[in-house]
Design a protein around this motif. Structure first.
Motif: not given
Length: 82
Positions: A50, A57, A60-63
Motif C-alpha cells: 500500500s 482495501p 469487499n476486497k479482503h474478507q
C-alpha cells in the motif's frame, strides 16, 4: 511473508526505527495508509502493498471466512517516490 532473492543484493534494510509509531499501530479497513510499505493482516497473515496516502482495501476486497475484523500491521516500510 515478504521474500527476497540473492539477485537483489546488496539488500539494504534499516532496522533502527524502534520509536516509529507506525510499526505498532493496527490499521482498519479504509484508513489512510500512513507510510508506503508492505502490510500484513493480523487475522489471516495475507500481505498487501500500500502507498501513502491511499486507503487500505475495503471489506469487499479482503474478507475472512468467519467475518473477523481485518487489521493491517506494517511489516516493511518502503521509500516510494511518485
Amino acid at each position: 511473508m515478504a521474500l527476497v532473492t540473492a539477485e537483489t543484493r546488496p539488500l539494504v534494510l534499516n532496522t533502527n526505527q524502534p520509536g516509529n509509531v507506525h510499526w505498532n499501530t493496527l490499521y482498519e479497513i479504509s484508513d489512510i495508509v500512513p507510510v508506503s510499505g508492505i502490510y500484513r493482516c493480523e487475522g489471516c497473515g495475507h500481505e498487501i502493498t500500500s502507498n501513502h496516502p491511499d486507503r487500505f482495501p475495503p471489506q469487499n476486497k479482503h474478507q475472512h471466512p468467519n467475518n473477523s475484523k481485518v487489521l493491517w500491521r506494517l511489516v516493511v516500510m518502503t521509500q516510494t517516490k511518485g
